[in-house]
Design a protein around this motif. Structure first.
Motif, mmCIF file in Angstrom:
data_model
loop_
_atom_site.group_PDB
_atom_site.id
_atom_site.type_symbol
_atom_site.label_atom_id
_atom_site.label_comp_id
_atom_site.label_asym_id
_atom_site.label_seq_id
_atom_site.Cartn_x
_atom_site.Cartn_y
_atom_site.Cartn_z
ATOM 1 N N THR A 1 72.170 36.487 32.414
ATOM 2 C CA THR A 1 72.793 36.968 33.651
ATOM 3 C C THR A 1 71.962 36.504 34.845
ATOM 4 O OG1 THR A 1 71.544 39.034 33.775
ATOM 5 C CG2 THR A 1 73.592 39.064 32.452
ATOM 6 N N ALA A 2 72.457 36.736 36.027
ATOM 7 C CA ALA A 2 71.723 36.383 37.243
ATOM 8 C C ALA A 2 70.367 37.091 37.284
ATOM 9 C CB ALA A 2 72.551 36.720 38.479
ATOM 10 N N ASP A 3 70.289 38.293 36.749
ATOM 11 C CA ASP A 3 69.024 39.034 36.733
ATOM 12 C C ASP A 3 67.952 38.345 35.891
ATOM 13 O OD1 ASP A 3 70.061 41.033 38.371
ATOM 14 O OD2 ASP A 3 70.776 42.210 36.655
ATOM 15 N N ASP A 4 68.371 37.548 34.914
ATOM 16 C CA ASP A 4 67.424 36.858 34.038
ATOM 17 C C ASP A 4 66.832 35.608 34.685
ATOM 18 O OD1 ASP A 4 67.821 38.577 31.758
ATOM 19 O OD2 ASP A 4 69.775 37.591 31.499
ATOM 20 N N LEU A 5 67.391 35.171 35.799
ATOM 21 C CA LEU A 5 66.988 33.897 36.392
ATOM 22 C C LEU A 5 65.722 33.987 37.237
ATOM 23 C CD1 LEU A 5 70.508 32.548 37.408
ATOM 24 C CD2 LEU A 5 69.262 32.195 35.266
ATOM 25 N N GLY A 6 65.392 35.159 37.719
ATOM 26 C CA GLY A 6 64.179 35.324 38.509
ATOM 27 C C GLY A 6 64.173 34.508 39.786
ATOM 28 N N ILE A 7 65.252 34.576 40.548
ATOM 29 C CA ILE A 7 65.366 33.766 41.756
ATOM 30 C C ILE A 7 65.586 34.638 42.981
ATOM 31 C CG2 ILE A 7 66.252 31.797 40.475
ATOM 32 C CD1 ILE A 7 69.004 32.498 41.482
#
Length: 124
Positions: free
Chosen positions: A54-60
């Motif tokens: 998910t977007a939360d896993d991207l660390g951006i």
């Protein structure tokens, strides 16, 4: 544009998501890119253990440019999440179906991006 306002173009982090770790191919090439290029790193994301990415896993953050390639449902889901959480983030993507894709093309793109970013950093 002040230096503080410029995005950091020298850091590229690739998240390589696979259904099972045994499906991760070209690891030696990715490890070699990681070893030879100070601004490139990668991590494996095993969806059999970690669930869908998910977007939360991207660390951006809002100052990130996201290059994404993957199955259409994944790409569309992450694109939607990114627009909600990080509306300023630039997203460049390619979606595919399981009729085939070549990781060699992705590695070639990463090498091209590394060269471009190195050139930009040397010009600054």
């Amino acid at each position: 544009m002040n230096c503080e306002d410029k995005p950091n173009l020298k850091n590229i982090h690739m998240i390589y998501s696979v259904r099972h770790i045994c499906e991760a191919i070209h690891l030696n090439e990715l490890k070699q890119l990681d070893k030879e290029n100070k601004g490139f790193s990668f991590s494996l994301f095993d969806t059999s253990k970690q669930g869908f990415i998910t977007a939360d896993d991207l660390g951006i953050d809002d100052h990130t440019t996201l290059y994404m390639c993957g199955p259409r449902p994944m790409v569309l889901a992450i694109k939607k999440q990114m627009k909600e959480k990080y509306p300023s983030t630039e997203i460049i993507y390619e979606a595919f179906s399981f009729t085939g894709t070549f990781l060699e093309d992705i590695i070639a793109l990463i090498k091209k991006l590394i060269k471009r970013f190195k050139k930009k950093n040397n010009d600054q």
